[in-house]
Design an enzyme around this catalytic site. Sequence first.
Site, PDB file in Angstrom:
ATOM      1  N   CYS A  81       0.841  -1.195   0.000  1.00 17.14           N
ATOM      2  CA  CYS A  81       0.000   0.000   0.000  1.00 17.14           C
ATOM      3  C   CYS A  81       0.884   1.256   0.000  1.00 17.14           C
ATOM      4  CB  CYS A  81      -1.000  -0.028   1.142  1.00 17.14           C
ATOM      5  SG  CYS A  81      -2.356   1.164   0.911  1.00 17.14           S
ATOM      6  N   HIS A 190      -3.735  -4.877  -0.482  1.00 19.59           N
ATOM      7  CA  HIS A 190      -3.340  -5.453   0.806  1.00 19.59           C
ATOM      8  C   HIS A 190      -3.431  -6.986   0.740  1.00 19.59           C
ATOM      9  CE1 HIS A 190      -3.205  -1.848   3.406  1.00 19.59           C
ATOM     10  NE2 HIS A 190      -4.069  -1.359   2.526  1.00 19.59           N
ATOM     11  N   GLU A 192      -2.471  -9.033   2.945  1.00 16.01           N
ATOM     12  CA  GLU A 192      -2.836  -9.527   4.271  1.00 16.01           C
ATOM     13  C   GLU A 192      -4.333  -9.446   4.537  1.00 16.01           C
ATOM     14  OE1 GLU A 192      -2.357  -5.111   5.078  1.00 16.01           O
ATOM     15  OE2 GLU A 192      -1.648  -6.603   3.626  1.00 16.01           O
TER      16      GLU A 192
END
Length: 209
Positions: A81, A190, A192
Amino acid sequence: MKHVALLDYGSGNLRSAQRALEHVGATVTVTADPAIVLEADGLLVPGVGAYAACMKGLREVYGDRMIGQRLAGGRPVMGICVGMQILFDRGVEHGEQAQGTGQWPGVVEELQAAVLPHMGWNTIEVGEGSEMFAGIEDERMYFVHSYGVRRWEFEGDELTTPPLVSWAKHEDDRFVAAVENGALWATQFHPEKSGDAGAQLLRNWVETL
């Protein structure tokens, strides 16, 4: 088991990134200690918020120098990001410019779209031969951002292999979604927060360390 240093410079969702890396088999140390950062198998640079604030925090812990030192030695680094955005020359937000780390030429600027932020799941135009997206070329990833790199400015030559760039679109605006450049990888989205596909992407990275 590979050891990843998760750079703590006051920006980023460190806990979710740590959990995601541990889920794919890495050991993780959240730190800004140069000795640990430079010795780890991989360095993950997160980032959430304003470009200028992230750069300020990064410089306060000498993170820009540590990134440069690792890359000079061919040591893997991955940005996520705003952690990707700060790898470019500069960012422009609300008319204010901030200098980035300059690993790649280019400007982070506001996306040209009626609805911002660009938030949610989106497909990726994956670059041919991508290691990052191996096995997940057709999967969607999770984005939360209003700014991005809309023009890729790096040109290779006979001595330099150009980075592999993957793209995404929000409304009609196309922007850089991911870059693979030797030891330096980065994603605008992202991983994650991208479920099984994001976990596989992080696994792909950890396996290169």
